[in-house]
Write a protein that holds these residues in place. Structure first.
Motif, PDB file in Angstrom:
ATOM      1  N   THR A  85      35.559  13.989  51.132  1.00  0.00           N
ATOM      2  CA  THR A  85      35.059  12.615  51.239  1.00  0.00           C
ATOM      3  C   THR A  85      35.956  11.789  52.143  1.00  0.00           C
ATOM      4  O   THR A  85      35.489  11.054  53.017  1.00  0.00           O
ATOM      5  CB  THR A  85      35.005  11.949  49.840  1.00  0.00           C
ATOM      6  N   GLU A  87      30.105  -1.252  51.025  1.00  0.00           N
ATOM      7  CA  GLU A  87      29.449  -1.142  52.333  1.00  0.00           C
ATOM      8  C   GLU A  87      29.156  -2.491  52.972  1.00  0.00           C
ATOM      9  O   GLU A  87      29.076  -2.595  54.188  1.00  0.00           O
ATOM     10  CB  GLU A  87      28.124  -0.369  52.215  1.00  0.00           C
ATOM     11  N   ARG A 105      34.612  10.316  55.532  1.00  0.00           N
ATOM     12  CA  ARG A 105      34.539   8.858  55.711  1.00  0.00           C
ATOM     13  C   ARG A 105      35.298   8.433  56.957  1.00  0.00           C
ATOM     14  O   ARG A 105      34.882   7.551  57.685  1.00  0.00           O
ATOM     15  CB  ARG A 105      35.142   8.136  54.498  1.00  0.00           C
ATOM     16  N   ARG A 140      24.336   0.821  54.251  1.00  0.00           N
ATOM     17  CA  ARG A 140      25.164   0.774  55.451  1.00  0.00           C
ATOM     18  C   ARG A 140      24.316   0.435  56.678  1.00  0.00           C
ATOM     19  O   ARG A 140      24.748  -0.273  57.578  1.00  0.00           O
ATOM     20  CB  ARG A 140      25.852   2.124  55.636  1.00  0.00           C
ATOM     21  N   ASN A 194      37.422   1.635  51.514  1.00  0.00           N
ATOM     22  CA  ASN A 194      37.205   3.051  51.833  1.00  0.00           C
ATOM     23  C   ASN A 194      37.873   3.956  50.814  1.00  0.00           C
ATOM     24  O   ASN A 194      37.329   4.986  50.440  1.00  0.00           O
ATOM     25  CB  ASN A 194      37.707   3.366  53.238  1.00  0.00           C
ATOM     26  N   ASN A 219      26.401  11.512  53.686  1.00  0.00           N
ATOM     27  CA  ASN A 219      26.468  11.407  52.219  1.00  0.00           C
ATOM     28  C   ASN A 219      25.745  12.579  51.556  1.00  0.00           C
ATOM     29  O   ASN A 219      26.226  13.140  50.571  1.00  0.00           O
ATOM     30  CB  ASN A 219      25.862  10.084  51.752  1.00  0.00           C
ATOM     31  N   THR A 229      35.964   6.498  48.193  1.00  0.00           N
ATOM     32  CA  THR A 229      36.377   7.903  48.018  1.00  0.00           C
ATOM     33  C   THR A 229      36.691   8.187  46.548  1.00  0.00           C
ATOM     34  O   THR A 229      36.306   9.227  46.026  1.00  0.00           O
ATOM     35  CB  THR A 229      37.617   8.182  48.895  1.00  0.00           C
TER      36      THR A 229
END
Lengths: 350, 582
Positions: free
Chosen positions: B569, B104, B573, B190, B112, B510, B116
């Motif tokens: 996910t 993050e 995302r 984040r 990313n 999340n 995942t």
């Protein structure tokens, strides 16, 4: 003339039909007549649902197909639910008058909680079978024994040769099996009949010695069998039929029968106030019929009857069943207590 | 600032002000959902239930407490559980902080995808992971041990690794817990405004010191929330200790609850299980009180302000390879090996250790058996629908609960938050019994036998996780943002929807993902509540596992859930990054 011919043909046809029908009825076996008597009321209900904690109630898909063929118009289904949950659900549903299932198939001791509460329908054995004296009906509700589980041992056929196998229970104490046995830490059912044969003193000495063999401990049948299949353990003791799930898939596992083999009956209880009370009677009657006995008998959790596949397999391997497989409820309760005491004596999980 | 707060109070007077209505709504729903299981836990603990259900008539007694408190074993097992739970949570939190910081806050390549992948194991039930590790590291013929013995010429036929040990339990427990902790704290990382770190660095403090002295303390709400939730949950965890601890002679507290609720014959002893559950209940109460005391000065942790919020990625520079190496090591242990073994088992006609010989037996029979199960198609549809509804409902309710707890200004505003958390202490079987009893005995809502009873049960159960997650996230958002909106004439409710909620989006997503995946794989509650008409996949297959031979089926199901969670996910995302492209 035409009218006369038509009338004659009609009469001949009707007589032939009635004669053939009557002959067919006359040729029907007594057990088929029992089923025929129960079928119309069951068909009017159209459905039947069971809870069962272990296997497939009608002897696999093949058995279910036979049932459906004999009784068109009755939809059969079952929900697999473990014995730690099914009785509580049945009690709650019955108390609320909102039953979703018609019968429950499990050990008699588990059923006792429901019997004590009067949640079971009374049965008349003569209504369900043409040979009521042949079958084991338990409790004063005449609940029928419809299956028998064997509690025994299994070994990995790739890693152990037949000649090396233990022949008696005492042989499991041989040092060569140290760390190679998989056992349910709560106490394997396969030993619980031994105090009734050996006496208490010898039995508990044996159980303590067994712990010194450092078994690989488990707490469910699945894990015990997995340990044997993967070779982490060579011999396992659990309640399982190898017929459908293991041998049919070519798995490297075979029965290790130490005599006498412990057998545990299972009963099918019709639940009071169930949505399909006649259909559940029909299922019970079918399970006690030669067709049902044969269908379920192939799987390894049906009734141990001469002529059925599973019985003959075990007999060919030299099996002798403890008390011929006919236990009383008191003997079963005593065996249940022994199991708990084994778990406590071992002290692995308490 | 004070003037604005006063103004806001003046603008929303009376019993029908928006925030009071929201409070009343949230409190009513939470109390309706959470109180019955807690009430049944307390009632059961005072009833002798060796042969009866706690909802059946019977005298009140202290016998369960006498049995629980007079057994020396209770204290020993609680101590074992504390050691196990504390070690797992600390280990998992440390890894989660590192991973979330890398994914993050830094310019880690492919982050990313890494994020995942890190979440993939979340879809595997704890028991399946533990079983997978016995195949990998049991001392006799575990794959890793066999390979290690071959490579290093170790004789003796055992070891060198032994998964049946306390360290083995902690190792698997840590890996198992990490993805959920990662999700719980990722949103907070984040949202973090790097201005604080920049100010520190401008004052001459090194970057690493700034991270340690500025970032970590400011993220305390999220980290502490995650810590206490998982400490309470891990105390109740039975699956990993049961499989791995059994052969090491390590018994844990939850064993007692398991034994009380899984008798060989007769009814489960819900009363005794509740007696043990009360210990967890008190522990959860202590933890939540401690959390509240530590979070008293909420404004201290508000890092999302109206002052030019501009997330900045930290360049890893030459540390990039070290970071990638540590991510790869973790992924190998926590994702690649367990997923591989799971996939392997699912492709075998019977469980077997991976070998060249077993390659010849690869089959899809477990998958076809799964598809051929009765009620399977309906169960798949039910599972998907329930999962989506539960995730959305839980997150909205949790966000409101957390928001009320942090922003509420009247007595009792944090009651829903408290209730949701202590709900964690109710053993799952007692919880499921309470839900079944309520909807069978008091048909307020005629939902028994429908998917809605599962929706209500899951939502109630998962709110404890999502409320902790959202609590940490709400604290991060400075009140000045909401006040600015309200002084512009926007209502408090609209402000929540238009200002607060978008800022909470990373945490909301999340939490949504966690709940959705857990609703997919939920078993304990489902098996108590499902009938022919509301069957769900996990319950159908899990019951197969109770009887010998079901491991392959459970593995196949877990593989499907793992793939589903990966897709969820990945898509989530992507949507989140479109919204917040940094």
């Amino acid at each position: 003339m035409k009218k006369q011919s038509f009338f004659l043909a009609f009469v001949i046809g009707a007589v032939t039909t009635l004669t053939l029908g009557g002959m067919a009825q006359a040729q029907k076996q007594p057990w088929e007549k029992v089923l025929d008597r129960l079928y119309p009321a069951a068909k009017a209900e159209g459905q039947v649902t069971l809870y069962m904690s272990s296997e497939f109630p009608l002897g696999s898909k093949e058995g279910e197909a036979k049932f459906k063929k004999r009784f068109p118009g009755i939809e059969f289904s079952f929900i697999k639910l473990s014995r730690s949950k099914a009785p509580a659900r049945i009690i709650l549903e019955t108390r609320a008058g909102r039953n979703t299932v018609d019968g429950y198939w499990d050990y008699p001791e588990t059923a006792k909680a429901m019997i004590d509460r009067g949640l079971i329908s009374k049965l008349n054995p003569a209504e369900l079978t043409d040979q009521p004296e042949k079958w084991n009906f338990m409790f004063d509700h005449n609940l029928p024994v419809v299956g028998q589980f064997i509690n025994t041992f299994y070994y990995n056929t790739k890693l152990v040769s037949k000649s090396e196998l233990p022949k008696r229970y005492e042989d499991l104490l041989d040092p060569k099996w140290k760390g190679k046995l998989a056992m349910d830490a709560r106490g394997p059912r396969g030993f619980t009949h031994l105090p009734l044969i050996w006496g208490e003193e010898k039995f508990w000495r044996y159980i303590k010695a067994l712990k010194e063999q450092n078994p690989i401990w488990t707490r469910r049948c699945t894990t015990t069998m997995d340990k044997v299949l993967t070779g982490e353990a060579l011999i396992g003791c659990t309640t399982s039929s190898l017929e459908k799930r293991h041998k049919a898939k070519g798995q490297p596992v075979e029965y290790l029968l130490l005599n006498p083999v412990s057998v545990k009956p299972t009963i099918l209880l019709p639940i009071k106030g169930s949505p399909h009370p006649n259909a559940i009677k029909l299922v019970i009657a079918w399970l006690l019929s030669p067709e049902g006995v044969e269908a379920v008998g192939k799987t390894g959790y049906g009734l141990l009857q001469p002529g059925t596949g599973f019985y003959e397999t075990l007999k060919a391997l030299g099996a002798e069943f403890f008390l011929g497989g006919k236990l009383t409820i008191d003997q079963m309760i005593a065996m249940g207590k022994t199991r708990k005491k084994i778990g406590k004596t071992w002290g692995i999980i308490k | 600032m004070e003037a604005r707060i006063i103004l806001s109070r003046v603008k929303l007077p009376g019993i029908f002000s928006a925030d009071k209505l929201i409070f009343l709504f949230t409190t009513s729903v939470v109390v309706y959902l959470v109180l019955p299981p807690i009430a049944l836990l307390i009632l059961s603990s005072f009833k002798s239930t060796a042969d009866r259900l706690p909802v059946e008539p019977g005298p009140l007694t202290l016998s369960n407490y006498v049995q629980v408190l007079s057994t020396g074993d209770t204290y020993l097992l609680f101590q074992n559980s504390l050691i196990y739970a504390f070690s797992c949570v600390v280990g998992a939190l440390a890894i989660a902080i590192l991973m979330v910081w890398l994914t993050e806050r830094t310019d880690l390549p492919g982050k990313n995808l890494v994020f995942t992948l890190l979440l993939m194991p979340i879809a595997m039930p704890g028991m399946v992971k533990a079983i997978g590790w016995t195949f990998l590291a049991n001392p006799t013929n575990g794959l890793i041990n066999v390979v290690s013995r071959e490579l290093f010429g170790i004789s003796g036929g055992r070891g060198p690794f032994n998964i049946y040990s306390l360290s083995g339990m902690i190792f698997v427990g840590t890996l198992s817990m990490m993805p959920s902790l990662l999700l719980m704290i990722a949103g907070a990382f984040r949202n973090f405004d790097p201005a604080f770190e920049e100010a520190s660095e401008a004052s001459g403090v090194s970057r690493s010191k700034s991270q340690l002295l500025i970032t970590m303390p400011l993220l305390r709400p999220a980290l502490l929330g995650a810590f206490i939730y998982y400490l309470a949950s891990a105390l109740d965890d039975f699956q990993i200790p049961a499989i791995l601890g059994l052969n090491a002679g390590i018994r844990v507290f939850s064993t007692k609850i398991f034994l009380a609720t899984h008798p060989d014959d007769g009814l489960p002893d819900y009363g005794l299980a509740s007696g043990y559950g009360m210990i967890l209940f008190v522990t959860a109460m202590i933890l939540i009180v401690l959390y509240r005391r530590m979070m008293r000065k909420k404004q201290k942790y508000a890092v999302v302000t109206g002052k030019g919020y501009r997330p900045r990625l930290i360049p890893l520079g030459r540390w990039k390879h070290v970071a990638l190496g540590s991510v790869a090591l973790y992924l190998t242990l926590a994702v690649v090996l367990p997923v591989f073994i799971l996939f392997w088992i699912s492709l075998q006609p019977y469980v077997s250790i991976p070998s060249v010989e077993a390659m010849g037996r690869v089959t899809l029979s477990n998958y076809s058996e799964m598809l051929a199960m009765s009620h399977f198609k309906e169960a798949v549809i039910n599972t998907i629908v329930i999962s989506l509804i539960v995730a959305t409902a839980t997150m909205f309710l949790s966000t409101l609960t957390a928001w009320m707890a942090v922003r509420g200004r009247f007595p009792g505003h944090s009651l829903p938050d408290l209730l949701t958390f202590i709900n964690t202490a109710v053993p799952s079987v007692v919880f499921a019994l309470a839900i079944a009893f309520i909807y069978l005995s008091f048909p307020i809502l005629p939902i028994y036998g429908t998917i809605w009873i599962l929706v209500i049960a899951y939502t109630t159960r998962y709110m404890s996780y999502s409320t902790r997650l959202m609590g940490g996230a709400v604290i991060q958002i400075h009140q000045e943002l909401e006040e600015a909106s309200q002084t512009s004439g926007v209502s408090r409710w609209t402000t929540f929807l238009r200002v607060t909620l978008p800022l909470l989006l990373p945490s909301f997503f999340n939490g949504w993902l966690w709940v959705a995946v857990h609703a997919l794989r939920e078993t304990t509650i489902a098996v108590m509540l499902f009938t022919q008409t509301n069957a769900v996949v996990a319950a159908l297959i899990w019951e197969e596992f109770q009887f010998s031979g079901g491991t392959g089926l459970v593995a196949a199901m877990s593989v499907c859930f793992t793939v589903a969670s990966f897709i969820l996910t990945f898509l989530g995302r992507r949507a989140l990054l479109r919204q917040q492209p940094y």
